[in-house]
Design an enzyme around this catalytic site. Structure first.
Site, PDB file in Angstrom:
ATOM      1  N   ASP A  48       0.828  -1.205   0.000  1.00  0.00           N
ATOM      2  CA  ASP A  48       0.000   0.000   0.000  1.00  0.00           C
ATOM      3  C   ASP A  48       0.863   1.256   0.000  1.00  0.00           C
ATOM      4  O   ASP A  48       2.021   1.247   0.436  1.00  0.00           O
ATOM      5  CB  ASP A  48      -0.886   0.045   1.251  1.00  0.00           C
ATOM      6  CG  ASP A  48      -2.129  -0.811   1.126  1.00  0.00           C
ATOM      7  OD1 ASP A  48      -2.224  -1.608   0.179  1.00  0.00           O
ATOM      8  OD2 ASP A  48      -3.003  -0.701   2.017  1.00  0.00           O
ATOM      9  N   HIS A 194       3.838  -2.215   3.150  1.00  0.00           N
ATOM     10  CA  HIS A 194       3.796  -0.828   2.664  1.00  0.00           C
ATOM     11  C   HIS A 194       5.096  -0.488   1.948  1.00  0.00           C
ATOM     12  O   HIS A 194       6.175  -0.610   2.535  1.00  0.00           O
ATOM     13  CB  HIS A 194       3.587   0.144   3.825  1.00  0.00           C
ATOM     14  CG  HIS A 194       2.277  -0.029   4.529  1.00  0.00           C
ATOM     15  ND1 HIS A 194       2.075  -1.008   5.485  1.00  0.00           N
ATOM     16  CD2 HIS A 194       1.100   0.637   4.406  1.00  0.00           C
ATOM     17  CE1 HIS A 194       0.821  -0.937   5.921  1.00  0.00           C
ATOM     18  NE2 HIS A 194       0.214   0.050   5.292  1.00  0.00           N
TER      19      HIS A 194
END
Length: 235
Positions: A48, A194
């Protein structure tokens, strides 16, 4: 007695609404993809908040070297800033999904705001990558309200949650990130990592990049294979 019953219903309703808002895999406001369908010792690695000029290239280097496909939920405003990294993701065969444009929590936003954020994110990601459409959407933090999933569906995007998050964004150390991932993953898991920072475009995600080879090696030693998310229309 009637008053008590009504109070109980109100409490139950509030509880359901809270579950739908805060739980990334809740079905209350529309189903989310929470794990990989079907049998097999496969896992999906997802990222993400990218791209990020420091961590994303290192992550892509590892994935290319190890021949591992991944799914990147890209932020539109970061795609606008670093389109060459988004293009590289696509060119190297990775799956791209929509993470919106701004990375603002959507659970308190109006339908008009949600549609603009998702549409603008899609447009910037497609412009940078050369893709013509995106098939998946993940809400920032997983927070939703009753219209987030229907709006994503209207754009042809399936809402995606995750099976395991390891809080790599808190930067606990690469060894700890890898340990949490290897301890928590099982067949069919969707792992959340991430490669960027939703609030600081230059935020440090190098620990995630450093942990990735350990995660891949550890999963392979246990007989796992890697895949991307099922590419099908939203339910």
């Amino acid at each position: 007695m009637i008053g008590s019953a009504l109070a109980g219903l109100a409490v139950a309703g509030a509880g359901l609404a809270a579950h739908g808002t805060w739980h990334r895999n809740s079905w209350i406001f529309g189903r989310a993809l929470t794990h990989l369908p079907g049998p097999g010792d496969v896992v999906a690695i997802t990222f993400d908040d990218g791209p990020n000029p420091h961590a994303t290239p290192r992550i892509l280097d590892v994935l290319r070297r190890e021949e591992v496909p991944a799914t990147f939920f890209v932020l539109g405003r970061h795609a606008e800033r670093w389109p060459q990294l988004v293009r590289r993701m696509a060119d190297e065969g990775h799956q791209l999904g929509n993470h919106g444009y701004w990375h603002r929590k959507l659970h308190r936003r109006s339908p008009a705001y949600v549609r603009d954020d998702l549409t603008r994110g899609t447009e910037e990601i497609c412009r940078a990558s050369g893709l013509t459409a995106l098939r998946h959407f993940r809400a920032p933090h997983g927070f939703r309200n009753p219209w987030v999933t229907p709006i994503a569906r209207s754009l042809g995007q399936q809402t995606v949650g995750w099976s395991l998050g390891v809080w790599d964004s808190a930067r606990p150390g690469a060894d700890e990130i890898a340990r949490r991932a290897l301890d928590g993953l099982h067949a069919g898991s969707i792992l959340l990592l991430h490669d960027g920072d939703g609030y600081d475009a230059d935020g440090d995600r190098l620990q995630t990049a450093e942990a990735l080879p350990m995660i891949i090696d550890g999963l392979r030693a246990r007989g796992f294979r890697f895949t991307t998310l099922p590419d099908r229309p939203s339910d």
